[in-house]
Design a protein around this motif. Structure first.
Motif, PDB file in Angstrom:
ATOM      1  N   GLN A  27      -3.248  28.451  17.941  1.00  0.00           N
ATOM      2  CA  GLN A  27      -2.719  27.565  18.971  1.00  0.00           C
ATOM      3  C   GLN A  27      -3.848  27.042  19.839  1.00  0.00           C
ATOM      4  O   GLN A  27      -3.827  25.876  20.270  1.00  0.00           O
ATOM      5  CB  GLN A  27      -1.695  28.312  19.839  1.00  0.00           C
ATOM      6  CG  GLN A  27      -1.035  27.449  20.913  1.00  0.00           C
ATOM      7  CD  GLN A  27      -0.327  26.243  20.343  1.00  0.00           C
ATOM      8  OE1 GLN A  27       0.460  26.364  19.392  1.00  0.00           O
ATOM      9  NE2 GLN A  27      -0.591  25.056  20.886  1.00  0.00           N
ATOM     10  N   GLY A  28      -4.846  27.879  20.087  1.00  0.00           N
ATOM     11  CA  GLY A  28      -6.006  27.438  20.855  1.00  0.00           C
ATOM     12  C   GLY A  28      -6.729  26.293  20.180  1.00  0.00           C
ATOM     13  O   GLY A  28      -7.232  25.373  20.837  1.00  0.00           O
ATOM     14  N   LEU A  29      -6.772  26.326  18.843  1.00  0.00           N
ATOM     15  CA  LEU A  29      -7.387  25.240  18.083  1.00  0.00           C
ATOM     16  C   LEU A  29      -6.612  23.936  18.287  1.00  0.00           C
ATOM     17  O   LEU A  29      -7.212  22.877  18.508  1.00  0.00           O
ATOM     18  CB  LEU A  29      -7.420  25.603  16.598  1.00  0.00           C
ATOM     19  CG  LEU A  29      -7.938  24.538  15.636  1.00  0.00           C
ATOM     20  CD1 LEU A  29      -9.398  24.202  15.927  1.00  0.00           C
ATOM     21  CD2 LEU A  29      -7.785  25.014  14.190  1.00  0.00           C
ATOM     22  N   ARG A  81     -21.807  21.876  15.872  1.00  0.00           N
ATOM     23  CA  ARG A  81     -20.915  21.670  17.018  1.00  0.00           C
ATOM     24  C   ARG A  81     -19.540  22.259  16.735  1.00  0.00           C
ATOM     25  O   ARG A  81     -18.894  22.818  17.627  1.00  0.00           O
ATOM     26  CB  ARG A  81     -20.782  20.183  17.346  1.00  0.00           C
ATOM     27  CG  ARG A  81     -21.991  19.558  18.017  1.00  0.00           C
ATOM     28  CD  ARG A  81     -21.716  18.105  18.356  1.00  0.00           C
ATOM     29  NE  ARG A  81     -20.645  17.966  19.343  1.00  0.00           N
ATOM     30  CZ  ARG A  81     -19.927  16.857  19.535  1.00  0.00           C
ATOM     31  NH1 ARG A  81     -20.142  15.799  18.771  1.00  0.00           N
ATOM     32  NH2 ARG A  81     -18.995  16.818  20.458  1.00  0.00           N
ATOM     33  N   PHE A  82     -19.098  22.133  15.492  1.00  0.00           N
ATOM     34  CA  PHE A  82     -17.803  22.674  15.103  1.00  0.00           C
ATOM     35  C   PHE A  82     -17.768  24.187  15.307  1.00  0.00           C
ATOM     36  O   PHE A  82     -16.822  24.737  15.882  1.00  0.00           O
ATOM     37  CB  PHE A  82     -17.530  22.315  13.636  1.00  0.00           C
ATOM     38  CG  PHE A  82     -16.211  22.810  13.117  1.00  0.00           C
ATOM     39  CD1 PHE A  82     -15.086  22.008  13.180  1.00  0.00           C
ATOM     40  CD2 PHE A  82     -16.095  24.071  12.558  1.00  0.00           C
ATOM     41  CE1 PHE A  82     -13.859  22.460  12.706  1.00  0.00           C
ATOM     42  CE2 PHE A  82     -14.881  24.541  12.079  1.00  0.00           C
ATOM     43  CZ  PHE A  82     -13.758  23.723  12.153  1.00  0.00           C
ATOM     44  N   ILE A  83     -18.812  24.871  14.843  1.00  0.00           N
ATOM     45  CA  ILE A  83     -18.894  26.328  15.016  1.00  0.00           C
ATOM     46  C   ILE A  83     -18.874  26.699  16.493  1.00  0.00           C
ATOM     47  O   ILE A  83     -18.165  27.613  16.923  1.00  0.00           O
ATOM     48  CB  ILE A  83     -20.173  26.888  14.354  1.00  0.00           C
ATOM     49  CG1 ILE A  83     -20.042  26.884  12.835  1.00  0.00           C
ATOM     50  CG2 ILE A  83     -20.466  28.297  14.847  1.00  0.00           C
ATOM     51  CD1 ILE A  83     -19.215  27.994  12.246  1.00  0.00           C
ATOM     52  N   GLU A  84     -19.663  25.988  17.292  1.00  0.00           N
ATOM     53  CA  GLU A  84     -19.740  26.297  18.725  1.00  0.00           C
ATOM     54  C   GLU A  84     -18.387  26.104  19.412  1.00  0.00           C
ATOM     55  O   GLU A  84     -18.012  26.894  20.275  1.00  0.00           O
ATOM     56  CB  GLU A  84     -20.808  25.433  19.400  1.00  0.00           C
ATOM     57  CG  GLU A  84     -22.238  25.778  18.969  1.00  0.00           C
ATOM     58  CD  GLU A  84     -22.549  27.257  19.122  1.00  0.00           C
ATOM     59  OE1 GLU A  84     -22.288  27.811  20.218  1.00  0.00           O
ATOM     60  OE2 GLU A  84     -23.048  27.857  18.165  1.00  0.00           O
ATOM     61  N   GLN A  85     -17.656  25.068  19.031  1.00  0.00           N
ATOM     62  CA  GLN A  85     -16.328  24.856  19.606  1.00  0.00           C
ATOM     63  C   GLN A  85     -15.375  25.972  19.193  1.00  0.00           C
ATOM     64  O   GLN A  85     -14.565  26.442  19.997  1.00  0.00           O
ATOM     65  CB  GLN A  85     -15.767  23.496  19.183  1.00  0.00           C
ATOM     66  CG  GLN A  85     -16.412  22.302  19.859  1.00  0.00           C
ATOM     67  CD  GLN A  85     -16.120  22.249  21.357  1.00  0.00           C
ATOM     68  OE1 GLN A  85     -15.099  22.740  21.830  1.00  0.00           O
ATOM     69  NE2 GLN A  85     -17.038  21.661  22.113  1.00  0.00           N
ATOM     70  N   CYS A  86     -15.465  26.414  17.955  1.00  0.00           N
ATOM     71  CA  CYS A  86     -14.589  27.499  17.489  1.00  0.00           C
ATOM     72  C   CYS A  86     -14.908  28.815  18.201  1.00  0.00           C
ATOM     73  O   CYS A  86     -14.021  29.652  18.406  1.00  0.00           O
ATOM     74  CB  CYS A  86     -14.713  27.669  15.976  1.00  0.00           C
ATOM     75  SG  CYS A  86     -13.905  26.347  15.030  1.00  0.00           S
ATOM     76  N   LYS A  87     -16.166  29.000  18.591  1.00  0.00           N
ATOM     77  CA  LYS A  87     -16.532  30.215  19.323  1.00  0.00           C
ATOM     78  C   LYS A  87     -15.838  30.292  20.683  1.00  0.00           C
ATOM     79  O   LYS A  87     -15.652  31.389  21.217  1.00  0.00           O
ATOM     80  CB  LYS A  87     -18.048  30.284  19.503  1.00  0.00           C
ATOM     81  CG  LYS A  87     -18.805  30.679  18.241  1.00  0.00           C
ATOM     82  CD  LYS A  87     -20.307  30.764  18.476  1.00  0.00           C
ATOM     83  CE  LYS A  87     -21.042  31.205  17.219  1.00  0.00           C
ATOM     84  NZ  LYS A  87     -22.507  31.272  17.419  1.00  0.00           N
ATOM     85  N   THR A  88     -15.433  29.146  21.232  1.00  0.00           N
ATOM     86  CA  THR A  88     -14.721  29.157  22.519  1.00  0.00           C
ATOM     87  C   THR A  88     -13.324  29.754  22.387  1.00  0.00           C
ATOM     88  O   THR A  88     -12.669  30.024  23.398  1.00  0.00           O
ATOM     89  CB  THR A  88     -14.609  27.732  23.096  1.00  0.00           C
ATOM     90  OG1 THR A  88     -13.752  26.937  22.258  1.00  0.00           O
ATOM     91  CG2 THR A  88     -15.967  27.064  23.195  1.00  0.00           C
ATOM     92  N   LEU A  89     -12.868  29.969  21.150  1.00  0.00           N
ATOM     93  CA  LEU A  89     -11.525  30.508  20.913  1.00  0.00           C
ATOM     94  C   LEU A  89     -11.523  32.030  20.813  1.00  0.00           C
ATOM     95  O   LEU A  89     -10.463  32.633  20.626  1.00  0.00           O
ATOM     96  CB  LEU A  89     -10.941  29.912  19.628  1.00  0.00           C
ATOM     97  CG  LEU A  89     -10.881  28.384  19.563  1.00  0.00           C
ATOM     98  CD1 LEU A  89     -10.414  27.935  18.181  1.00  0.00           C
ATOM     99  CD2 LEU A  89      -9.965  27.821  20.638  1.00  0.00           C
TER     100      LEU A  89
END
Length: 336
Positions: free
Chosen positions: A320-322, A304-312
């Motif tokens: 800043q997006g993080l 899930r962490f990887i998938e959320q980071c892909k949204t950036l």
């Protein structure tokens, strides 16, 4: 073009030296300790793909005996009175704060030229790197000099780069891979050796030290950046600049070093620091706490962490997006 052609030749020569892992393991001339490391690297590769759900590739299915301690030599540079990278532009990858050479003399020549432009420089040998999926990266003999858990960390770190790499965001990419390499290696040894594993304990202690050092160096770099901005040009001198940088090392020795559980940062007090070397800490270590907060919000779920980071990937400033993503998820969690 000359640099790109020379780099391309070096890369092709390297790839042309590959042998399949199975062949290397059957080679009677290859030391048994290296064969053990190759088997461990294969375990780490399989774990990264099947357990951590990182991108499946043919990376690390071949081996290259380099015959030298490093695969490349990397030059970094920074402005003397500003905590800012000197950057190079590359096709496909965009801007990067370093330049790599397969030959050490070429790297030293580049460093000398940059110094003549009144830049801070730092040149170092590199044992591993990722081609970001352009080629099937081999395991290099230089990587086998690592401790076992550092080798596992490196395999996962580089596989993170292949899974997610945001153009023109080298600092963010390296911090992401550093964070996930640390977490992935911890999970690997938890599964391989169990909760009582001494290796796991060592990794946990090093990860704890990384958190403390990240917090320390993040604050110090922000303070140094402000000091540069506030210091009038008429008051600038190299001795004053070195004195200010040395204060960071003194503070480390007095305040942080007694809290550390490992020797990971034992060389920091004696290191020859300048802006180029300090920015390397910024690239790999600054604000790792933001990744930790997101990881916690997602229930320590690696995928899930990887998938959320892909949204950036499409965000102008991923760092800043993080932070914005953390605020958004925190607000949503409170409403629930």
């Amino acid at each position: 073009m000359g640099y790109l052609m020379k780099s391309g030749y070096g890369q092709m020569k390297l790839l042309g030296s590959r042998v399949p892992i199975e062949e290397a393991l059957q080679d009677p001339k290859l030391d048994e300790s290296k064969k053990q490391k190759l088997r461990l690297a294969q375990e780490a590769r399989e774990f990264a793909e099947k357990e951590l759900h990182l991108k499946s590739t043919k990376n690390y299915t071949s081996y290259v005996e380099l015959g030298r301690p490093y695969v490349t030599y990397v030059v970094s540079a920074a402005y003397r009175w500003e905590l800012k990278h000197y950057q190079w532009s590359y096709p496909f990858m965009g801007k990067m704060p370093y330049k790599g050479y397969f030959n050490e003399p070429d790297a030293l020549e580049e460093e000398k030229e940059l110094q003549q432009e009144d830049l801070d420089t730092y040149m170092r040998g590199v044992s591993a790197y990722s081609t970001l999926g352009w080629f099937n990266d081999p395991i290099l003999s230089s990587m086998l000099r690592y401790d076992d858990y550092d080798l596992v960390n490196t395999i996962i770190h580089e596989t993170v780069h292949t899974t997610l790499y945001i153009k023109n965001s080298a600092d963010f990419n390296e911090r992401l891979a550093t964070f996930l390499g640390n977490k992935g290696a911890e999970q690997f040894y938890h599964k391989k050796e169990g909760t009582d594993s001494p290796t796991l304990k060592q990794i946990q202690n090093e990860n704890a030290d990384n958190k403390l050092f990240s917090l320390f160096i993040s604050g110090e770099l922000k303070d140094l950046e402000k000091w540069y901005k506030d210091l009038p040009a008429a008051e600038r001198s190299e001795s004053k600049r070195q004195e200010r940088i040395h204060l960071i090392q003194e503070k480390f020795t007095k305040e942080l070093q007694p809290q550390l559980k490992t020797d990971s940062y034992k060389k920091f007090p004696e290191a020859k620091l300048n802006n180029a070397r300090l920015l390397l800490y910024k690239t790999y270590m600054q604000d790792l706490g933001d990744f930790e907060r997101l990881y916690e919000l997602l229930g320590k779920d690696y995928s899930r962490f990887i998938e959320q980071c892909k949204t950036l990937e499409k965000v102008k400033d991923p760092s800043q997006g993080l932070k914005d993503l953390i605020v958004s998820l925190s607000t949503h969690a409170k409403k629930e």
